[in-house]
Motif scaffolding. Sequence first.
Motif, PDB file in Angstrom:
ATOM      1  N   LYS A 198       0.805  -1.217   0.000  1.00 20.78           N
ATOM      2  CA  LYS A 198       0.000   0.000   0.000  1.00 20.78           C
ATOM      3  C   LYS A 198       0.843   1.273   0.000  1.00 20.78           C
ATOM      4  CE  LYS A 198      -3.706   2.322   2.468  1.00 20.78           C
ATOM      5  NZ  LYS A 198      -4.573   2.296   3.644  1.00 20.78           N
ATOM      6  N   PRO A 199       1.854   1.416   0.883  1.00 21.19           N
ATOM      7  CA  PRO A 199       2.664   2.641   0.833  1.00 21.19           C
ATOM      8  C   PRO A 199       3.425   2.815  -0.475  1.00 21.19           C
ATOM      9  CG  PRO A 199       2.996   1.555   2.928  1.00 21.19           C
ATOM     10  CD  PRO A 199       2.198   0.635   2.079  1.00 21.19           C
ATOM     11  N   ILE A 200       3.862   1.737  -1.057  1.00 24.99           N
ATOM     12  CA  ILE A 200       4.582   1.839  -2.327  1.00 24.99           C
ATOM     13  C   ILE A 200       3.658   2.345  -3.422  1.00 24.99           C
ATOM     14  CG2 ILE A 200       5.744   0.502  -4.124  1.00 24.99           C
ATOM     15  CD1 ILE A 200       6.883  -1.244  -1.864  1.00 24.99           C
ATOM     16  N   ILE A 201       2.430   1.845  -3.455  1.00 24.48           N
ATOM     17  CA  ILE A 201       1.453   2.291  -4.447  1.00 24.48           C
ATOM     18  C   ILE A 201       1.096   3.753  -4.210  1.00 24.48           C
ATOM     19  CG2 ILE A 201      -0.929   1.998  -5.227  1.00 24.48           C
ATOM     20  CD1 ILE A 201      -0.536  -1.021  -4.754  1.00 24.48           C
ATOM     21  N   LEU A 202       0.918   4.145  -2.957  1.00 24.15           N
ATOM     22  CA  LEU A 202       0.590   5.540  -2.654  1.00 24.15           C
ATOM     23  C   LEU A 202       1.739   6.477  -3.009  1.00 24.15           C
ATOM     24  CD1 LEU A 202      -1.304   5.186   0.739  1.00 24.15           C
ATOM     25  CD2 LEU A 202      -2.259   5.782  -1.491  1.00 24.15           C
ATOM     26  N   LEU A 203       2.969   6.061  -2.755  1.00 23.68           N
ATOM     27  CA  LEU A 203       4.115   6.890  -3.133  1.00 23.68           C
ATOM     28  C   LEU A 203       4.233   7.018  -4.648  1.00 23.68           C
ATOM     29  CD1 LEU A 203       6.838   5.831  -0.573  1.00 23.68           C
ATOM     30  CD2 LEU A 203       5.664   8.021  -0.741  1.00 23.68           C
ATOM     31  N   ALA A 204       3.993   5.931  -5.357  1.00 24.97           N
ATOM     32  CA  ALA A 204       4.030   5.985  -6.819  1.00 24.97           C
ATOM     33  C   ALA A 204       2.939   6.918  -7.345  1.00 24.97           C
ATOM     34  CB  ALA A 204       3.872   4.583  -7.402  1.00 24.97           C
ATOM     35  N   PHE A 205       1.750   6.840  -6.770  1.00 26.54           N
ATOM     36  CA  PHE A 205       0.662   7.709  -7.195  1.00 26.54           C
ATOM     37  C   PHE A 205       0.964   9.169  -6.888  1.00 26.54           C
ATOM     38  CE2 PHE A 205      -3.662   9.541  -6.582  1.00 26.54           C
ATOM     39  CZ  PHE A 205      -4.065   9.439  -7.899  1.00 26.54           C
TER      40      PHE A 205
END
Length: 64
Positions: free
Chosen positions: A6-13
């Motif tokens: 989840k944090p990786i996806i949020l950082l990418a977004f």
Amino acid sequence: MRITKKPIILLAFSVILMVLGLWNYYDANPVTYDVIASSVVIIVVGWTLAMSVFEPRWTKAAIH
């Protein structure tokens, strides 16, 4: 802080949002106040999303 999916996806977004904000400003032929305002808003939303990943208690402040 555990690094999960989840944090990786949020950082990418959030990075995508900041790049789109910069691209909006860069791509505008006549730079008007509307272009500047929308670019600033998109960049600030992306930055706030990135910061809320590292400081979970900021999530409520970013939403309100």
